[in-house]
Structure formats: C-alpha cells, structure tokens
Write a protein that holds these residues in place. Structure first.
Motif, PDB file in Angstrom:
ATOM      1  N   LEU A   1       0.861  -1.186   0.000  1.00  0.00           N
ATOM      2  CA  LEU A   1       0.000   0.000   0.000  1.00  0.00           C
ATOM      3  C   LEU A   1       0.893   1.230   0.000  1.00  0.00           C
ATOM      4  O   LEU A   1       1.814   1.337   0.817  1.00  0.00           O
ATOM      5  CB  LEU A   1      -0.904   0.016   1.241  1.00  0.00           C
ATOM      6  N   LEU A   2       0.632   2.151  -0.894  1.00  0.00           N
ATOM      7  CA  LEU A   2       1.309   3.455  -0.907  1.00  0.00           C
ATOM      8  C   LEU A   2       0.335   4.502  -0.401  1.00  0.00           C
ATOM      9  O   LEU A   2      -0.758   4.659  -0.958  1.00  0.00           O
ATOM     10  CB  LEU A   2       1.783   3.798  -2.316  1.00  0.00           C
ATOM     11  N   VAL A   3       0.725   5.209   0.658  1.00  0.00           N
ATOM     12  CA  VAL A   3      -0.092   6.291   1.209  1.00  0.00           C
ATOM     13  C   VAL A   3       0.667   7.598   0.995  1.00  0.00           C
ATOM     14  O   VAL A   3       1.787   7.749   1.473  1.00  0.00           O
ATOM     15  CB  VAL A   3      -0.377   6.099   2.709  1.00  0.00           C
ATOM     16  N   ARG A   4       0.040   8.524   0.290  1.00  0.00           N
ATOM     17  CA  ARG A   4       0.673   9.820   0.017  1.00  0.00           C
ATOM     18  C   ARG A   4      -0.138  10.936   0.652  1.00  0.00           C
ATOM     19  O   ARG A   4      -1.365  10.889   0.703  1.00  0.00           O
ATOM     20  CB  ARG A   4       0.753  10.055  -1.496  1.00  0.00           C
ATOM     21  N   GLY A   5       0.548  11.945   1.145  1.00  0.00           N
ATOM     22  CA  GLY A   5      -0.122  13.163   1.554  1.00  0.00           C
ATOM     23  C   GLY A   5      -0.343  14.022   0.325  1.00  0.00           C
ATOM     24  O   GLY A   5       0.602  14.272  -0.432  1.00  0.00           O
ATOM     25  N   ARG A   6      -1.555  14.465   0.094  1.00  0.00           N
ATOM     26  CA  ARG A   6      -1.847  15.176  -1.150  1.00  0.00           C
ATOM     27  C   ARG A   6      -1.008  16.437  -1.311  1.00  0.00           C
ATOM     28  O   ARG A   6      -0.721  16.869  -2.425  1.00  0.00           O
ATOM     29  CB  ARG A   6      -3.337  15.506  -1.245  1.00  0.00           C
ATOM     30  N   GLN A   7      -0.621  17.060  -0.199  1.00  0.00           N
ATOM     31  CA  GLN A   7       0.233  18.248  -0.258  1.00  0.00           C
ATOM     32  C   GLN A   7       1.702  17.884  -0.004  1.00  0.00           C
ATOM     33  O   GLN A   7       2.489  18.689   0.487  1.00  0.00           O
ATOM     34  CB  GLN A   7      -0.236  19.285   0.773  1.00  0.00           C
ATOM     35  N   SER A   8       2.081  16.668  -0.346  1.00  0.00           N
ATOM     36  CA  SER A   8       3.445  16.186  -0.093  1.00  0.00           C
ATOM     37  C   SER A   8       4.499  17.087  -0.716  1.00  0.00           C
ATOM     38  O   SER A   8       4.372  17.521  -1.865  1.00  0.00           O
ATOM     39  CB  SER A   8       3.611  14.770  -0.639  1.00  0.00           C
ATOM     40  N   GLU A   9       5.552  17.327   0.062  1.00  0.00           N
ATOM     41  CA  GLU A   9       6.700  18.087  -0.432  1.00  0.00           C
ATOM     42  C   GLU A   9       7.677  17.209  -1.193  1.00  0.00           C
ATOM     43  O   GLU A   9       8.568  17.706  -1.881  1.00  0.00           O
ATOM     44  CB  GLU A   9       7.449  18.753   0.735  1.00  0.00           C
ATOM     45  N   LEU A  10       7.525  15.886  -1.069  1.00  0.00           N
ATOM     46  CA  LEU A  10       8.529  14.973  -1.617  1.00  0.00           C
ATOM     47  C   LEU A  10       8.023  14.055  -2.724  1.00  0.00           C
ATOM     48  O   LEU A  10       8.780  13.697  -3.622  1.00  0.00           O
ATOM     49  CB  LEU A  10       9.108  14.087  -0.491  1.00  0.00           C
ATOM     50  N   VAL A  11       6.768  13.638  -2.649  1.00  0.00           N
ATOM     51  CA  VAL A  11       6.251  12.652  -3.602  1.00  0.00           C
ATOM     52  C   VAL A  11       5.242  13.317  -4.537  1.00  0.00           C
ATOM     53  O   VAL A  11       4.167  13.745  -4.113  1.00  0.00           O
ATOM     54  CB  VAL A  11       5.596  11.464  -2.871  1.00  0.00           C
ATOM     55  N   THR A  12       5.604  13.417  -5.800  1.00  0.00           N
ATOM     56  CA  THR A  12       4.731  14.042  -6.788  1.00  0.00           C
ATOM     57  C   THR A  12       3.747  13.010  -7.354  1.00  0.00           C
ATOM     58  O   THR A  12       3.924  11.796  -7.195  1.00  0.00           O
ATOM     59  CB  THR A  12       5.558  14.615  -7.949  1.00  0.00           C
ATOM     60  N   GLU A  13       2.721  13.507  -8.036  1.00  0.00           N
ATOM     61  CA  GLU A  13       1.763  12.609  -8.687  1.00  0.00           C
ATOM     62  C   GLU A  13       2.462  11.783  -9.766  1.00  0.00           C
ATOM     63  O   GLU A  13       2.095  10.617 -10.004  1.00  0.00           O
ATOM     64  CB  GLU A  13       0.611  13.417  -9.275  1.00  0.00           C
ATOM     65  N   GLU A  14       3.457  12.369 -10.418  1.00  0.00           N
ATOM     66  CA  GLU A  14       4.213  11.641 -11.440  1.00  0.00           C
ATOM     67  C   GLU A  14       4.987  10.484 -10.823  1.00  0.00           C
ATOM     68  O   GLU A  14       5.067   9.391 -11.410  1.00  0.00           O
ATOM     69  CB  GLU A  14       5.176  12.588 -12.162  1.00  0.00           C
ATOM     70  N   ALA A  15       5.562  10.717  -9.639  1.00  0.00           N
ATOM     71  CA  ALA A  15       6.302   9.646  -8.954  1.00  0.00           C
ATOM     72  C   ALA A  15       5.366   8.523  -8.532  1.00  0.00           C
ATOM     73  O   ALA A  15       5.724   7.341  -8.593  1.00  0.00           O
ATOM     74  CB  ALA A  15       7.025  10.216  -7.741  1.00  0.00           C
ATOM     75  N   VAL A  16       4.153   8.884  -8.125  1.00  0.00           N
ATOM     76  CA  VAL A  16       3.153   7.871  -7.761  1.00  0.00           C
ATOM     77  C   VAL A  16       2.798   7.031  -8.984  1.00  0.00           C
ATOM     78  O   VAL A  16       2.757   5.793  -8.918  1.00  0.00           O
ATOM     79  CB  VAL A  16       1.884   8.539  -7.183  1.00  0.00           C
ATOM     80  N   ALA A  17       2.536   7.683 -10.105  1.00  0.00           N
ATOM     81  CA  ALA A  17       2.179   6.967 -11.333  1.00  0.00           C
ATOM     82  C   ALA A  17       3.288   6.017 -11.757  1.00  0.00           C
ATOM     83  O   ALA A  17       3.031   4.877 -12.176  1.00  0.00           O
ATOM     84  CB  ALA A  17       1.876   7.970 -12.442  1.00  0.00           C
ATOM     85  N   GLU A  18       4.528   6.471 -11.635  1.00  0.00           N
ATOM     86  CA  GLU A  18       5.676   5.635 -11.990  1.00  0.00           C
ATOM     87  C   GLU A  18       5.749   4.404 -11.077  1.00  0.00           C
ATOM     88  O   GLU A  18       5.985   3.283 -11.538  1.00  0.00           O
ATOM     89  CB  GLU A  18       6.959   6.455 -11.873  1.00  0.00           C
ATOM     90  N   PHE A  19       5.506   4.624  -9.776  1.00  0.00           N
ATOM     91  CA  PHE A  19       5.563   3.521  -8.822  1.00  0.00           C
ATOM     92  C   PHE A  19       4.447   2.508  -9.095  1.00  0.00           C
ATOM     93  O   PHE A  19       4.686   1.291  -9.110  1.00  0.00           O
ATOM     94  CB  PHE A  19       5.443   4.050  -7.391  1.00  0.00           C
ATOM     95  N   LEU A  20       3.238   2.980  -9.322  1.00  0.00           N
ATOM     96  CA  LEU A  20       2.109   2.082  -9.541  1.00  0.00           C
ATOM     97  C   LEU A  20       2.248   1.315 -10.855  1.00  0.00           C
ATOM     98  O   LEU A  20       1.749   0.189 -10.985  1.00  0.00           O
ATOM     99  CB  LEU A  20       0.797   2.870  -9.517  1.00  0.00           C
ATOM    100  N   LYS A  21       2.911   1.893 -11.827  1.00  0.00           N
ATOM    101  CA  LYS A  21       3.187   1.175 -13.074  1.00  0.00           C
ATOM    102  C   LYS A  21       4.186   0.049 -12.826  1.00  0.00           C
ATOM    103  O   LYS A  21       4.051  -1.056 -13.380  1.00  0.00           O
ATOM    104  CB  LYS A  21       3.728   2.144 -14.125  1.00  0.00           C
ATOM    105  N   ALA A  22       5.187   0.321 -11.968  1.00  0.00           N
ATOM    106  CA  ALA A  22       6.205  -0.689 -11.664  1.00  0.00           C
ATOM    107  C   ALA A  22       5.670  -1.776 -10.732  1.00  0.00           C
ATOM    108  O   ALA A  22       6.116  -2.922 -10.784  1.00  0.00           O
ATOM    109  CB  ALA A  22       7.422  -0.019 -11.028  1.00  0.00           C
ATOM    110  N   VAL A  23       4.699  -1.401  -9.868  1.00  0.00           N
ATOM    111  CA  VAL A  23       4.128  -2.347  -8.898  1.00  0.00           C
ATOM    112  C   VAL A  23       2.612  -2.368  -9.115  1.00  0.00           C
ATOM    113  O   VAL A  23       1.849  -1.775  -8.344  1.00  0.00           O
ATOM    114  CB  VAL A  23       4.465  -1.939  -7.443  1.00  0.00           C
ATOM    115  N   PRO A  24       2.141  -3.035 -10.160  1.00  0.00           N
ATOM    116  CA  PRO A  24       0.716  -2.969 -10.509  1.00  0.00           C
ATOM    117  C   PRO A  24      -0.224  -3.558  -9.466  1.00  0.00           C
ATOM    118  O   PRO A  24      -1.408  -3.213  -9.442  1.00  0.00           O
ATOM    119  CB  PRO A  24       0.637  -3.756 -11.827  1.00  0.00           C
ATOM    120  N   HIS A  25       0.292  -4.415  -8.594  1.00  0.00           N
ATOM    121  CA  HIS A  25      -0.574  -4.982  -7.552  1.00  0.00           C
ATOM    122  C   HIS A  25      -0.722  -4.060  -6.343  1.00  0.00           C
ATOM    123  O   HIS A  25      -1.530  -4.328  -5.451  1.00  0.00           O
ATOM    124  CB  HIS A  25      -0.031  -6.343  -7.082  1.00  0.00           C
TER     125      HIS A  25
END
Length: 293
Positions: free
Chosen positions: A232-256
């Motif tokens: 499970l990846l939990v992101r803070g929507r106002q995160s200073e470190l994790v962008t939406e692009e980084a999330v998309a990249e991670f979910l593509k690499a870990v589709p489950h």
C-alpha cells in the motif's frame, strides 16, 4: 504498552514500544518504522488503533534516533538502516512465526524496500509505504534537510522556541494543545538547550543519510520492479517529496500495489491526518490478512 529492545546488525540497541491486542490474534505483527529525524512516538495513535483492531504493533526507534543507540561507526546510510530493519524483522518472525508487515514512513519506507529487496522478497509479509517512492523531489529533500540541519548544533532555548520553528516550517499544520509530544523529539543537553533527538552524524557524519544516494535510487528501481509483497502506498496530497508523477511511476512498476491519497496532509501524513491515515492502513491490513487466511 511496554518498552522492549532489539539488537541491530552492529550489536546496537534498538528501543521499541510494544502494543498488544486484548486477546490472542492470528494476525501477523506490524512493525512501524519512522522517518528521518523522528522517533517511535510518532506512531502512538496508529499503534494503539492497530492493537484495538487485533494486531500486535511494534514502533521502533531507528539507529541514532530517540532512545536507540548512537552507533560508534557513525554509519547512517540507507543501507545501514535497512540492515537493522532486516535484523529486527527476522527476530519478530522467530518470535511470532509470521513475517511482519512493515509500515515505513520516508526513511523507514526506503529502508524497508532495501531490506526486502536484499532478502530476495523473503522478509516481509506486507508493506505500507508512507509518502515515499524511489523517486523523491530533490527540492523537497533539500528543504527538509535544510530545516533539520539549521538548528542541529545550536538547538533551542525552550520547547516553545522549537515549536515556533516547526510552525514557521509547517504553517498549515494545526498547533498542538500541549508540548509534551514535541518534548519526546528533543533532548536537553548539559547546557540546558534542547536539540533534536537524533545523532548529528545522521546528517553530518562520515556516512550520512544521503551517502551514495544515486546508487541507492538505482537499487530501489531494481527492487521495485521485482516487488511481490502486498503493498500500500499512502501519500499526503500536499506532499513536499512525492509528486503525482512519482506515484504513477511507482504504480506502473508495482501494478498490484494499492494507493491512498490523503487530503489535507503533507509529507508527515500520520501527523497531519492520523485518523484518515490509520483508517487506510488498518483497512489494508484487514483485507490482506483475510485473503492470506
């Protein structure tokens, strides 16, 4: 709750708080691993909720943080935290007969990924990454490290002064009614001044947290591509470190992997919106343990 201790990879003492459910449970244990500069006390609310939900929860102070030992080697690279975490997880597995599920925030999440990858996907029973992916925003990293290092040596004259510095850095965060929680993240020196409750070598030593960061990121990319454990990846929507692009990249690499974006939270998700964060984590754990059984 009771305080316990583990032994790290260098024989270093690792202090932790144990939260146990009221009745014996078949759920795997949960290890809560804080981010850089934090302590195990950041997890208090979540750990109590986990115990109420039937999970044995252990919140640990990482090496050089909180009440855990400052290591003589002054080794605080990501690899060093990962080695400690692997040792603690193996100990937990021996005691419970189940691989632990790790909830890792920031540094704790990266250490968890490294530990799982270096163990060949044979260490964890599940993984919750809290506002962390292999690709982190460099400007956000510099800002956080700048805040941590600014008063690292000088410290603060009072707890109120420390609270004011945090409020200036995180103006959107609600100010706590009491400074008792902040006091657990500071230590008072012989000169009477308050300093952060972590070894200054964590940032300024010969093997600091950013040691060989490029090689760490390359290894993390390889690990994520092979990650098998329920995630499970939990992101803070106002995160200073994790962008939406980084999330998309991670979910593509870990589709489950599952994903939760917490509204009204920044990088310190558990501190900003502990209710929403805890609900997301417990929901994930209950679903995964139901599937496993």
């Amino acid at each position: 709750m009771k305080t316990i201790a583990f032994e790290g990879v260098e024989g270093n003492r690792i202090v932790a708080d144990l939260y146990e459910p009221s009745a014996k449970s078949a759920h795997p244990p949960v290890l809560l691993v804080h981010g850089g500069g934090q302590t195990r006390h950041a997890w208090r609310g979540t750990a109590r909720a986990l115990a109420n939900a039937g999970f044995t929860a252990i919140a640990m102070d990482q090496r050089g943080h909180g009440d855990s030992a400052w290591v003589e080697s002054k080794a605080y690279a990501f690899y060093d935290f990962a080695a400690d975490l692997a040792t603690v997880c193996r100990d937990m597995e021996r005691q419970s007969g189940r691989r632990p599920i790790v909830v890792g925030a920031s540094l704790g999440g990266l250490a968890s990924l490294l530990a799982e990858g270096r163990a060949g996907n044979d260490l964890l029973g599940g993984l919750v990454l809290v506002d962390v992916t292999p690709r982190m925003d460099p400007d956000g990293i510099r800002r956080i490290h700048g805040f941590m290092g600014e008063r690292m040596s000088e410290g603060f004259a009072t707890l109120e002064e420390a609270a004011a510095a945090i409020s200036a850095y995180l103006p959107a965060r609600r100010k706590p009614a009491s400074l008792s929680g902040l006091a657990k993240n500071l230590r008072r020196g012989d000169d009477g001044r308050y300093r952060w409750h972590w070894d200054p070598a964590f940032m300024g030593g010969p093997r600091p947290v950013n040691f060989e960061r490029a090689s760490v990121e390359a290894e993390l990319d390889s690990i994520v591509a092979k990650l098998k454990v329920p995630t499970l990846l939990v992101r803070g929507r106002q995160s200073e470190l994790v962008t939406e692009e980084a999330v998309a990249e991670f979910l593509k690499a870990v589709p489950h992997a599952r994903y939760v974006d917490v509204l009204g939270a920044g990088h310190m998700v558990a501190g900003d919106r502990n209710d929403a964060f805890t609900d997301a984590v417990i929901g994930f754990l209950l679903e995964e343990t139901a599937v496993a059984s």
